[in-house]
Motif scaffolding. Structure first.
Motif, PDB file in Angstrom:
ATOM      1  N   SER A   1       0.802  -1.238   0.156  1.00 54.92           N
ATOM      2  CA  SER A   1       0.075  -0.067   0.236  1.00 54.92           C
ATOM      3  C   SER A   1       0.973   1.423  -0.082  1.00 54.92           C
ATOM      4  N   ILE A   2       1.980   1.111   0.443  1.00 57.31           N
ATOM      5  CA  ILE A   2       3.110   2.177   0.519  1.00 57.31           C
ATOM      6  C   ILE A   2       4.079   1.813  -0.851  1.00 57.31           C
ATOM      7  N   PRO A   3       3.755   2.556  -2.068  1.00 56.81           N
ATOM      8  CA  PRO A   3       4.633   2.178  -3.046  1.00 56.81           C
ATOM      9  C   PRO A   3       6.084   2.894  -3.225  1.00 56.81           C
ATOM     10  N   ALA A   4       6.712   2.446  -2.413  1.00 54.83           N
ATOM     11  CA  ALA A   4       7.940   3.244  -2.090  1.00 54.83           C
ATOM     12  C   ALA A   4       8.816   2.061  -1.354  1.00 54.83           C
ATOM     13  N   TYR A   5      10.172   2.055  -1.272  1.00 60.09           N
ATOM     14  CA  TYR A   5      10.974   1.183  -0.440  1.00 60.09           C
ATOM     15  C   TYR A   5      10.992   2.071   0.779  1.00 60.09           C
ATOM     16  N   TYR A   6      10.940   1.290   2.084  1.00 59.76           N
ATOM     17  CA  TYR A   6      11.220   1.800   3.345  1.00 59.76           C
ATOM     18  C   TYR A   6      12.055   2.949   3.705  1.00 59.76           C
ATOM     19  N   SER A   7      13.156   2.813   3.020  1.00 56.83           N
ATOM     20  CA  SER A   7      14.234   3.961   3.173  1.00 56.83           C
ATOM     21  C   SER A   7      13.775   5.173   2.693  1.00 56.83           C
ATOM     22  N   GLU A   8      12.900   5.142   1.466  1.00 62.40           N
ATOM     23  CA  GLU A   8      12.626   6.468   0.908  1.00 62.40           C
ATOM     24  C   GLU A   8      11.564   7.224   1.431  1.00 62.40           C
ATOM     25  N   VAL A   9      10.700   6.743   2.408  1.00 62.23           N
ATOM     26  CA  VAL A   9       9.584   7.245   2.900  1.00 62.23           C
ATOM     27  C   VAL A   9       9.644   7.359   4.614  1.00 62.23           C
ATOM     28  N   GLU A  10      10.768   6.737   5.046  1.00 64.25           N
ATOM     29  CA  GLU A  10      10.931   6.467   6.598  1.00 64.25           C
ATOM     30  C   GLU A  10      10.647   7.850   7.251  1.00 64.25           C
TER      31      GLU A  10
ATOM     32  N   SER B   1       9.747  10.967   5.947  1.00 65.52           N
ATOM     33  CA  SER B   1       8.749  12.062   5.385  1.00 65.52           C
ATOM     34  C   SER B   1       7.485  11.500   5.772  1.00 65.52           C
ATOM     35  N   PHE B   2       7.170  10.111   5.814  1.00 68.67           N
ATOM     36  CA  PHE B   2       5.944   9.646   6.085  1.00 68.67           C
ATOM     37  C   PHE B   2       5.510   8.530   7.196  1.00 68.67           C
ATOM     38  N   ILE B   3       6.560   7.751   7.327  1.00 68.40           N
ATOM     39  CA  ILE B   3       6.331   6.485   8.027  1.00 68.40           C
ATOM     40  C   ILE B   3       6.437   7.205   9.573  1.00 68.40           C
ATOM     41  N   GLU B   4       7.409   7.897   9.825  1.00 70.44           N
ATOM     42  CA  GLU B   4       7.461   8.425  11.063  1.00 70.44           C
ATOM     43  C   GLU B   4       6.494   9.211  11.630  1.00 70.44           C
ATOM     44  N   PRO B   5       5.947  10.301  10.961  1.00 66.99           N
ATOM     45  CA  PRO B   5       4.805  11.135  11.157  1.00 66.99           C
ATOM     46  C   PRO B   5       3.613  10.211  11.391  1.00 66.99           C
ATOM     47  N   LEU B   6       3.392   9.197  10.570  1.00 62.78           N
ATOM     48  CA  LEU B   6       2.324   8.412  10.677  1.00 62.78           C
ATOM     49  C   LEU B   6       2.191   7.603  12.021  1.00 62.78           C
ATOM     50  N   GLU B   7       3.523   7.292  12.472  1.00 63.84           N
ATOM     51  CA  GLU B   7       3.700   6.187  13.631  1.00 63.84           C
ATOM     52  C   GLU B   7       3.308   6.960  15.083  1.00 63.84           C
ATOM     53  N   ARG B   8       3.765   8.381  14.690  1.00 63.32           N
ATOM     54  CA  ARG B   8       3.289   9.405  15.832  1.00 63.32           C
ATOM     55  C   ARG B   8       2.009   9.391  16.212  1.00 63.32           C
ATOM     56  N   GLU B   9       1.161   9.574  14.929  1.00 63.84           N
ATOM     57  CA  GLU B   9      -0.424   9.728  15.162  1.00 63.84           C
ATOM     58  C   GLU B   9      -0.919   8.356  15.765  1.00 63.84           C
ATOM     59  N   ALA B  10      -0.347   7.247  15.329  1.00 65.19           N
ATOM     60  CA  ALA B  10      -0.971   6.155  15.560  1.00 65.19           C
ATOM     61  C   ALA B  10      -0.738   5.976  17.145  1.00 65.19           C
ATOM     62  N   VAL B  11       0.282   6.345  17.608  1.00 64.08           N
ATOM     63  CA  VAL B  11       0.520   6.044  19.193  1.00 64.08           C
ATOM     64  C   VAL B  11      -0.234   7.245  19.816  1.00 64.08           C
ATOM     65  N   GLU B  12      -0.492   8.550  19.422  1.00 67.26           N
ATOM     66  CA  GLU B  12      -1.410   9.397  19.849  1.00 67.26           C
ATOM     67  C   GLU B  12      -2.729   8.915  20.121  1.00 67.26           C
ATOM     68  N   HIS B  13      -2.973   8.052  19.040  1.00 69.70           N
ATOM     69  CA  HIS B  13      -4.529   7.414  18.852  1.00 69.70           C
ATOM     70  C   HIS B  13      -4.907   6.084  19.709  1.00 69.70           C
ATOM     71  N   ASN B  14      -3.562   5.511  20.184  1.00 68.74           N
ATOM     72  CA  ASN B  14      -3.393   4.326  20.610  1.00 68.74           C
ATOM     73  C   ASN B  14      -3.880   3.211  19.806  1.00 68.74           C
TER      74      ASN B  14
ATOM     75  N   SER C   1       2.126  -2.138   4.374  1.00 71.61           N
ATOM     76  CA  SER C   1       3.076  -3.249   3.702  1.00 71.61           C
ATOM     77  C   SER C   1       3.993  -2.237   2.735  1.00 71.61           C
ATOM     78  N   LEU C   2       5.098  -2.907   2.227  1.00 73.59           N
ATOM     79  CA  LEU C   2       5.725  -2.011   1.460  1.00 73.59           C
ATOM     80  C   LEU C   2       7.131  -2.814   1.134  1.00 73.59           C
ATOM     81  N   PRO C   3       7.828  -2.617   0.229  1.00 70.45           N
ATOM     82  CA  PRO C   3       9.129  -3.320   0.021  1.00 70.45           C
ATOM     83  C   PRO C   3      10.230  -2.687   0.904  1.00 70.45           C
ATOM     84  N   MET C   4      11.250  -3.527   1.156  1.00 70.29           N
ATOM     85  CA  MET C   4      12.317  -3.042   2.036  1.00 70.29           C
ATOM     86  C   MET C   4      13.734  -3.744   1.290  1.00 70.29           C
TER      87      MET C   4
END
Length: 515
Positions: free
Chosen positions: A278-287, A289-302, A308-311
């Protein structure tokens, strides 16, 4: 046997030996394919099996192999016709090459019913009617086992037990699995067929068939596993991104924004699942800019988000098809059972040269390995699978009892609006039934679904539309009988039965030769 029965059996034998039998063989194979999703005419599987078993009973081994091959052309030619869509539309092959590749693919798998026919005829011709229902049933399943587990990394599509989710035979799945259940199905068809040999067979065989159906129905009511914690609210996202647009660089931001918008509507869920890549990019390319901000929001909302993405691995040639859990505890899973000709190339160097000639480019991924730590979401470890892995029963079973539920992420957009997504969901439902666990199955274009531990669909998204579905699951503990033993007991018993049948046949032949 009286005279009318003798005449009837003679005429029946002549029919199956003749040209009309060959003409009907592909039709019988198509009838078998209609037993599977999305058609779900489950009992046609028994009719198709009875036809092909009757053919093999009266044909020479060579003719039986040919009849089996024709049957396979119908079964796979119709049942996996979606291969043409994948090769032509998304693989970029020209029309002629697409037809030839599809025909080759269908022909290869048709060799398996051909092999079954040859072996069955070679043995049945020397046996008596008392064991003629056992021999083709046992050989059919053993050949299915080889096809599903060994040849080209396994191709378990259209194995007969998968057609029986809505019949009493599904009750056997948590006990003896796909192959044991398939044998009981085939045995039922064989017993029905043997009724034509005389009245003395009819009552006994019909009683045995009734017992098989009734026992399966009773087993369906058994709950083999149990809840081990509080309910978990889940949401599954279906972005419906067309395959031809999925990896275009200019579409990446729009795709990520789409999934993020869908996610923000479901922050009340404990787990949110995105589909395969669903993330059409390698992990290293979006870690960053996209993954870390999304993870912070996930933690805030418990919440925990399963994406899924290629690594990329530690070395340039190593790439993984991966699942990433974002939340309080980040975890990974790398796909282990790769798709032949899709994620790796078997039969090298021949396959690579053929694809180069056709100007087709496929992925080259690395298996993640058998000893990966289970990822965790909502505080529970779960058994992860990516796309084709949900067709391999051992991929889920070996992760028990630790896994509290199953998660499968899939991208069936490769096959367009064909029958493949519905077949794939049917296969995935078996994994829930075998393990006694809920299954969360998020797909790109369909069919996204929440599946119960009994294999039933709790909630399902409309295929080929952008959608999100939500529901409640429970973390499950305990083991089904199949989860404890796997396929080994069923396959071992089948081999033993066929061995004993061969001994009986040899003893019978020795007695007949004794003056």
């Amino acid at each position: 046997m009286n005279m009318p029965e003798t005449v009837f059996n003679h005429n029946l034998s002549a029919f199956f030996k003749g040209f009309y039998g060959d003409l009907l063989a592909p039709a019988a194979g198509i009838a078998m394919a209609l037993a599977f999703a999305p058609f779900d005419h489950a009992y046609l599987a028994f009719v198709a099996l009875a036809f092909i078993f009757a053919s093999w009973e009266v044909l020479t081994p060579a003719r039986a192999a040919f009849r089996g091959f024709l049957f396979g052309l119908g079964l796979f030619g119709f049942g996996v016709s979606w291969v043409f869509v994948s090769v032509r539309v998304y693989g970029g092959a020209d029309l002629l090459s697409s037809v030839l590749i599809t025909l080759l693919f269908v022909s290869v798998w048709s060799l398996f019913p051909a092999l079954t026919g040859y072996l069955t005829s070679a043995i049945v011709r020397r046996s008596d009617h008392a064991i003629n229902s056992l021999i083709p049933s046992g050989i059919w399943i053993l050949v299915e086992y080889i096809r599903g587990n060994w040849f080209l990394n396994g191709f378990p599509w259209l194995q007969i037990a998968y057609s029986q989710l809505a019949t009493p035979f599904s009750g056997y799945i948590p006990i003896i699995g796909v192959y044991g259940t398939g044998f009981l199905m085939a045995l039922s068809a064989g017993l029905a067929l043997q009724c034509h040999h005389g009245k003395r067979h009819i009552v006994t065989n019909l009683i045995l068939i009734a017992v098989l159906f009734a026992s399966g129905a009773l087993c369906k009511n058994i709950a083999w596993t149990h809840s081990i914690g509080e309910s978990i609210r889940v949401s599954l996202l279906q972005g419906n991104i067309p395959q031809e647009q999925k990896w275009a660089p200019e579409n990446r931001d729009a795709t990520l924004r789409k999934y993020r918008d869908l996610t923000e509507k479901h922050w009340d869920s404990d787990i949110i699942v995105w589909p395969e890549t669903s993330i059409p990019a390698y992990y290293s390319e979006v870690e960053e800019s996209f993954i870390e901000p999304l993870e912070r929001e996930a933690v805030e909302h418990n919440s925990d988000i399963i994406v899924s993405l290629p690594m990329k691995g530690d070395q340039p040639h190593i790439k993984y098809n991966s699942i990433l859990v974002l939340g309080i505890q980040r975890s990974f899973y790398h796909k282990n059972h790769l798709l032949p000709f899709g994620e790796y190339l078997p039969l090298q160097p021949l396959s690579g040269k053929i694809l180069d000639f056709l100007n087709m480019r496929l992925g080259h991924f690395t298996p993640g390995g058998d000893n990966q730590t289970l990822p965790i979401a909502a505080g529970y470890p779960f058994a992860a699978s990516i796309c084709y892995e949900d067709a391999i029963s051992s991929e889920a079973r070996t992760k028990l009892p630790d896994a509290a539920f199953l998660v499968n992420v899939t991208n069936d957009a490769w096959f367009g609006q064909s029958i493949e997504p519905f077949q794939h969901l049917q296969i995935a439902r078996m994994r829930a039934l075998e393990t006694g666990r809920y299954l969360l199955r998020a797909t790109n274009t369909g069919v996204t679904a929440i599946v119960s531990p009994m294999g039933g669909i709790v909630k399902q998204a409309i295929p080929f539309e952008t959608a999100a579905i939500s529901g409640i699951i429970e973390p499950m503990g305990g083991l089904t009988p199949y989860a404890k033993t796997g396929d080994t007991p069923a396959i071992s018993i089948l081999i033993a039965l066929l061995y004993l049948s061969e001994i009986k046949i040899r003893h019978r032949g020795a007695r007949q030769r004794t003056p």
